[in-house]
Design a protein around this motif. Structure first.
Motif, PDB file in Angstrom:
ATOM      1  N   SER A 166      19.459 -11.323  -1.263  1.00 56.97           N
ATOM      2  CA  SER A 166      20.259  -9.882  -0.765  1.00 56.97           C
ATOM      3  C   SER A 166      20.459  -9.025  -1.898  1.00 56.97           C
ATOM      4  CB  SER A 166      21.525 -10.450  -0.058  1.00 56.97           C
ATOM      5  OG  SER A 166      22.192  -8.944   0.035  1.00 56.97           O
ATOM      6  N   ASP A 167      20.648  -9.474  -2.933  1.00 58.52           N
ATOM      7  CA  ASP A 167      21.043  -8.828  -4.232  1.00 58.52           C
ATOM      8  C   ASP A 167      19.757  -8.268  -4.931  1.00 58.52           C
ATOM      9  OD1 ASP A 167      23.526  -9.036  -4.043  1.00 58.52           O
ATOM     10  OD2 ASP A 167      23.754 -10.677  -5.762  1.00 58.52           O
ATOM     11  N   ALA A 168      18.490  -9.188  -4.532  1.00 63.57           N
ATOM     12  CA  ALA A 168      17.378  -8.485  -5.017  1.00 63.57           C
ATOM     13  C   ALA A 168      16.846  -7.404  -4.315  1.00 63.57           C
ATOM     14  CB  ALA A 168      16.468  -9.591  -5.223  1.00 63.57           C
ATOM     15  N   ALA A 169      16.967  -7.602  -3.174  1.00 59.54           N
ATOM     16  CA  ALA A 169      16.568  -6.593  -2.179  1.00 59.54           C
ATOM     17  C   ALA A 169      17.054  -5.113  -2.346  1.00 59.54           C
ATOM     18  CB  ALA A 169      16.400  -7.089  -0.885  1.00 59.54           C
ATOM     19  N   LYS A 170      18.334  -5.346  -2.436  1.00 54.32           N
ATOM     20  CA  LYS A 170      19.158  -4.141  -2.711  1.00 54.32           C
ATOM     21  C   LYS A 170      19.066  -3.596  -3.975  1.00 54.32           C
ATOM     22  CE  LYS A 170      22.908  -5.538   0.627  1.00 54.32           C
ATOM     23  NZ  LYS A 170      24.143  -6.073   0.611  1.00 54.32           N
ATOM     24  N   SER A 171      18.893  -4.371  -5.013  1.00 53.39           N
ATOM     25  CA  SER A 171      18.475  -3.805  -6.313  1.00 53.39           C
ATOM     26  C   SER A 171      17.063  -3.062  -6.353  1.00 53.39           C
ATOM     27  CB  SER A 171      18.767  -4.787  -7.240  1.00 53.39           C
ATOM     28  OG  SER A 171      19.833  -5.505  -7.451  1.00 53.39           O
ATOM     29  N   VAL A 172      16.333  -3.415  -5.663  1.00 56.71           N
ATOM     30  CA  VAL A 172      14.648  -2.912  -5.807  1.00 56.71           C
ATOM     31  C   VAL A 172      14.552  -1.647  -4.652  1.00 56.71           C
ATOM     32  CG1 VAL A 172      12.442  -3.238  -5.809  1.00 56.71           C
ATOM     33  CG2 VAL A 172      13.807  -4.967  -6.809  1.00 56.71           C
ATOM     34  N   PHE A 219       0.744  -1.242  -0.041  1.00 58.80           N
ATOM     35  CA  PHE A 219      -0.049   0.084   0.115  1.00 58.80           C
ATOM     36  C   PHE A 219       0.810   1.517  -0.057  1.00 58.80           C
ATOM     37  CE2 PHE A 219      -3.102  -2.825   2.093  1.00 58.80           C
ATOM     38  CZ  PHE A 219      -4.066  -3.060   1.058  1.00 58.80           C
ATOM     39  N   GLY A 220       2.005   1.212   0.317  1.00 61.23           N
ATOM     40  CA  GLY A 220       2.940   2.531   0.396  1.00 61.23           C
ATOM     41  C   GLY A 220       3.116   3.088  -1.084  1.00 61.23           C
ATOM     42  N   PRO A 221       2.430   4.273  -1.002  1.00 64.23           N
ATOM     43  CA  PRO A 221       2.728   4.917  -2.171  1.00 64.23           C
ATOM     44  C   PRO A 221       3.928   5.320  -2.989  1.00 64.23           C
ATOM     45  CG  PRO A 221       2.050   6.648  -0.617  1.00 64.23           C
ATOM     46  CD  PRO A 221       2.065   5.451   0.127  1.00 64.23           C
ATOM     47  N   THR A 222       5.138   5.534  -2.167  1.00 68.26           N
ATOM     48  CA  THR A 222       6.411   5.870  -2.356  1.00 68.26           C
ATOM     49  C   THR A 222       7.036   4.229  -3.072  1.00 68.26           C
ATOM     50  OG1 THR A 222       7.207   5.611  -0.604  1.00 68.26           O
ATOM     51  CG2 THR A 222       6.596   7.759  -1.334  1.00 68.26           C
ATOM     52  N   ARG A 223       6.508   3.279  -2.742  1.00 72.40           N
ATOM     53  CA  ARG A 223       7.062   1.901  -3.053  1.00 72.40           C
ATOM     54  C   ARG A 223       6.237   1.001  -3.954  1.00 72.40           C
ATOM     55  NH1 ARG A 223      12.259   1.255  -0.634  1.00 72.40           N
ATOM     56  NH2 ARG A 223      12.445   2.719   1.186  1.00 72.40           N
ATOM     57  N   ARG A 224       5.374   1.823  -4.921  1.00 72.06           N
ATOM     58  CA  ARG A 224       4.317   1.252  -5.716  1.00 72.06           C
ATOM     59  C   ARG A 224       5.299   0.414  -6.762  1.00 72.06           C
ATOM     60  NH1 ARG A 224       0.266   5.093  -6.585  1.00 72.06           N
ATOM     61  NH2 ARG A 224      -0.672   4.065  -4.422  1.00 72.06           N
ATOM     62  N   GLY A 225       4.880  -0.707  -6.816  1.00 66.30           N
ATOM     63  CA  GLY A 225       5.690  -1.827  -7.953  1.00 66.30           C
ATOM     64  C   GLY A 225       6.902  -2.380  -7.619  1.00 66.30           C
ATOM     65  N   GLN A 226       7.211  -2.102  -6.553  1.00 63.51           N
ATOM     66  CA  GLN A 226       8.460  -2.627  -5.899  1.00 63.51           C
ATOM     67  C   GLN A 226       8.491  -4.028  -5.366  1.00 63.51           C
ATOM     68  OE1 GLN A 226      10.627  -0.473  -2.864  1.00 63.51           O
ATOM     69  NE2 GLN A 226      11.228   1.541  -4.421  1.00 63.51           N
ATOM     70  N   LEU A 227       7.287  -4.456  -4.970  1.00 59.95           N
ATOM     71  CA  LEU A 227       7.034  -5.780  -4.700  1.00 59.95           C
ATOM     72  C   LEU A 227       7.307  -6.644  -5.701  1.00 59.95           C
ATOM     73  CD1 LEU A 227       6.728  -7.902  -2.300  1.00 59.95           C
ATOM     74  CD2 LEU A 227       4.282  -7.381  -2.479  1.00 59.95           C
ATOM     75  N   ALA A 228       6.329  -6.390  -6.709  1.00 63.07           N
ATOM     76  CA  ALA A 228       6.432  -7.063  -7.819  1.00 63.07           C
ATOM     77  C   ALA A 228       7.909  -7.262  -8.526  1.00 63.07           C
ATOM     78  CB  ALA A 228       5.488  -6.648  -8.810  1.00 63.07           C
ATOM     79  N   ALA A 229       8.523  -6.093  -8.658  1.00 59.74           N
ATOM     80  CA  ALA A 229       9.991  -6.279  -9.194  1.00 59.74           C
ATOM     81  C   ALA A 229      10.821  -6.922  -8.392  1.00 59.74           C
ATOM     82  CB  ALA A 229      10.385  -4.599  -9.324  1.00 59.74           C
ATOM     83  N   TYR A 230      10.734  -6.935  -7.080  1.00 60.13           N
ATOM     84  CA  TYR A 230      11.837  -7.855  -6.285  1.00 60.13           C
ATOM     85  C   TYR A 230      11.433  -9.336  -6.521  1.00 60.13           C
ATOM     86  CZ  TYR A 230      12.629 -10.047  -1.655  1.00 60.13           C
ATOM     87  OH  TYR A 230      13.109 -10.869  -0.499  1.00 60.13           O
ATOM     88  N   LEU A 231      10.227  -9.953  -6.544  1.00 57.01           N
ATOM     89  CA  LEU A 231       9.741 -11.056  -6.670  1.00 57.01           C
ATOM     90  C   LEU A 231      10.206 -11.483  -8.156  1.00 57.01           C
ATOM     91  CD1 LEU A 231       6.322 -11.190  -5.111  1.00 57.01           C
ATOM     92  CD2 LEU A 231       8.250 -11.997  -4.076  1.00 57.01           C
ATOM     93  N   GLY A 232      10.038 -10.624  -8.958  1.00 58.92           N
ATOM     94  CA  GLY A 232      10.653 -10.904 -10.334  1.00 58.92           C
ATOM     95  C   GLY A 232      12.111 -11.434 -10.471  1.00 58.92           C
ATOM     96  N   LEU A 233      12.810 -10.600  -9.635  1.00 51.75           N
ATOM     97  CA  LEU A 233      14.506 -10.791  -9.953  1.00 51.75           C
ATOM     98  C   LEU A 233      14.649 -12.127  -9.211  1.00 51.75           C
ATOM     99  CD1 LEU A 233      15.705  -7.144  -8.843  1.00 51.75           C
ATOM    100  CD2 LEU A 233      15.750  -8.383 -11.240  1.00 51.75           C
ATOM    101  N   LEU A 234      13.886 -12.382  -7.974  1.00 54.79           N
ATOM    102  CA  LEU A 234      14.014 -13.749  -7.412  1.00 54.79           C
ATOM    103  C   LEU A 234      13.789 -14.829  -8.377  1.00 54.79           C
ATOM    104  CD1 LEU A 234      12.736 -13.122  -3.930  1.00 54.79           C
ATOM    105  CD2 LEU A 234      14.927 -13.231  -4.367  1.00 54.79           C
ATOM    106  N   ARG A 235      12.726 -14.765  -9.190  1.00 55.66           N
ATOM    107  CA  ARG A 235      12.360 -15.713  -9.998  1.00 55.66           C
ATOM    108  C   ARG A 235      13.508 -15.895 -11.146  1.00 55.66           C
ATOM    109  NH1 ARG A 235       8.476 -18.893 -10.612  1.00 55.66           N
ATOM    110  NH2 ARG A 235       6.470 -18.699  -9.417  1.00 55.66           N
TER     111      ARG A 235
END
Length: 521
Positions: A241-247, A219-235
């Motif tokens: 660690s790298d996926a978290a820092k990248s996103v 729900f955080g407006p300043t982080r919109r889209g980051q969760l999907a991007a993070y999960l995409g990098l994991l896939r």
């Protein structure tokens, strides 16, 4: 004496011997409770609405499970009964879930489906059922914080009288952890290597902080889209660690932003109106007097017993079966108690009695099959004995084509004889795992068959959810060692391949631990 006390705990009222147990059957659940028809109907409808809501938000489209592959919910008298069934579980255990191919169960105390705020046991049940949905829908090993944070997010639900479902409400049951326990930082959540050997107080705060991170990224407006991007990098194969820092960038800043978000006076939630949720009907049936009498024994058997407990339970099952010799469900329960106690011949006799009364008694086919498999392992002519042992499962497959156990035991009939599984047997194991992806033992067997067949990519895909199971235990450790060996290029091609070490279901213990339930503050 212990058994008597447990039986007393299981019943919902002192007048238990005349209790009218009800069965509520719906698309994804079957509920047994000594409750009023109105109460059990509403409870079952809430569970179905919750399933529909979570599936909608996670964009999950699944086929309706076969009748035996639904989650069976047993409603017992109180929290003390839950903890007793869990093996004298911790004082903060209010409900628990136990997955299995064709045998997934949840144990909860007496229900109150009318209250506006969910009680602790319902929150725990919804948390565990979220795991069930996620595991059923994905074979990817999601990080622990995401698995637990999303389960907390969805379990913080509210059912309104008009059929509206609210999801993502503040996790009030984690309030004490969030505000009083030492912080688990964003780095701790996103980089598991930083979370080893933390003290117990910080472990207590893990679930609350995981909820907060999931809620903020949703729900955080300043982080919109980051969760999907993070999960995409994991896939794509990025490390946690790298996926978290990248996103997310600076994790200390993310931690600061989470704290600031927690301090907001109002948090966003999701409203799903009744027009959006279309759960199927709930059918209510009153159990026969025999079924009601055998229910405490049936619950204990389904939970699982050791040798000593099985020996205590069998005389009780025999007593009830003597009172109700013409009740097929009672005879099937006697077959299960007999098999658990190591009396294969008696289990077969009871199962045959149940099937003579009612050829649709699923549990009778299963217990007869189990007993015949056990006898076949000791037979001189194993080929003939295992052919006979398959017959109850073949008959069950004709009744319920998508029941995973007939498929699994067709495969195991080869393994237990020490012979190479046929192509059909391999396909049966694959299908059993597809039908019951939440059963770790079946998935582990499939991974070992993949290794034996030199399908190393498939083996890695099947091992990853086991190796990174957030509940921990010895099973994930073993799977992780196999996974690391495969990724390092060691294909484990010893004599006979991986099948040499494949144990049958029931002998491999994944070491799953119950999630800590919310504590009463």
């Amino acid at each position: 004496m212990k058994l008597f006390l447990l039986a007393a705990l299981l019943w919902a009222t002192p007048a238990a011997l005349s209790a009218k147990w009800l069965e509520a059957s719906s698309s994804h659940f079957i509920v047994y409770a000594d409750e009023s028809p109105v109460e059990i109907q509403q409870f079952s409808e809430q569970l179905e609405r919750f399933h529909e809501g979570v599936a909608f938000l996670l964009d999950i489209s699944q086929a309706k499970p076969s009748p035996s592959n639904r989650v069976t919910v047993f409603v017992v008298r109180n929290e003390a009964a839950v903890r007793k069934l869990a093996g004298d579980g911790p004082r903060y255990l209010y409900a628990f879930y136990q997955p299995g191919a064709g045998s997934s169960i949840a144990i909860v105390p007496a229900i109150d489906a009318h209250g506006g705020t969910l009680d602790f046991s319902m929150v725990a049940l919804l948390h565990e059922y979220t795991h069930h949905i996620q595991i059923s829908a994905s074979d990817f090993a999601w990080p622990r914080w995401f698995v637990e944070g999303s389960a907390e997010f969805f379990a913080s639900a509210k059912f309104q009288r008009d059929g509206t479902l609210m999801l993502g409400l503040p996790a009030q049951h984690r309030a004490a952890e969030l505000y009083l326990a030492p912080d688990v930082t964003a780095t701790n959540l996103l980089d598991p290597s930083s979370y080893h050997n933390v003290d117990g107080k910080r472990q207590d705060a893990y679930y609350g902080r995981a909820w907060l991170l999931y809620h903020y990224l949703t729900f955080g407006p300043t982080r919109r889209g980051q969760l999907a991007a993070y999960l995409g990098l994991l896939r794509q194969g990025k490390s946690l660690s790298d996926a978290a820092k990248s996103v997310f960038g600076d994790l200390d800043k993310l931690d600061h932003d989470m704290d600031k978000y927690l301090g907001k006076r109002m948090l966003t939630a999701i409203r799903l109106g009744p027009e959006r949720l279309k759960p199927g009907p709930v059918t209510i049936r009153e159990l026969s007097p025999g079924e009601a009498a055998i229910m405490p024994i049936r619950i204990r058997s389904r939970r699982g017993v050791d040798a000593a407990q099985a020996a205590e339970l069998l005389p009780e099952a025999q007593t009830v079966a003597t009172r109700f010799p013409k009740d097929a469900a009672v005879q099937a329960a006697l077959a299960e108690a007999s098999f658990d106690a190591g009396h294969d011949d008696e289990a077969i006799i009871a199962a045959d009695a149940a099937l003579a009364l009612d050829p649709s008694q699923v549990n009778a086919y299963i217990q007869k099959g189990f007993a015949l498999f056990d006898k076949a392992g000791k037979a001189d002519n194993k080929a003939e004995a295992f052919r006979n042992a398959r017959q109850p499962f073949i008959a069950l497959n004709k009744i319920e084509n998508d029941h995973p156990l007939p498929l699994l035991y067709f495969y195991l009939s080869f393994i237990k004889q020490g012979i190479e599984p046929s192509a059909n047997a391999r396909s049966a194991l694959q299908r059993a795992s597809e039908l019951a992806p939440f059963d770790q033992e079946v998935r582990f067997l499939l991974a070992q068959q993949d290794i034996h067949d030199k399908k190393f990519a498939e083996a890695i895909r099947n091992l990853e959810p086991l190796a990174y199971d957030p509940h921990g235990g010895s099973g994930p450790d073993a799977a992780r060692r196999m996974l690391e060996a495969l990724k390092a290029g060691d294909h484990l091609d010893g004599p006979g391949g991986a099948l040499v070490i494949a144990p049958p279901p029931g002998e491999l213990s994944p070491g799953q631990k119950d999630d800590p339930a919310p504590k009463k503050n």
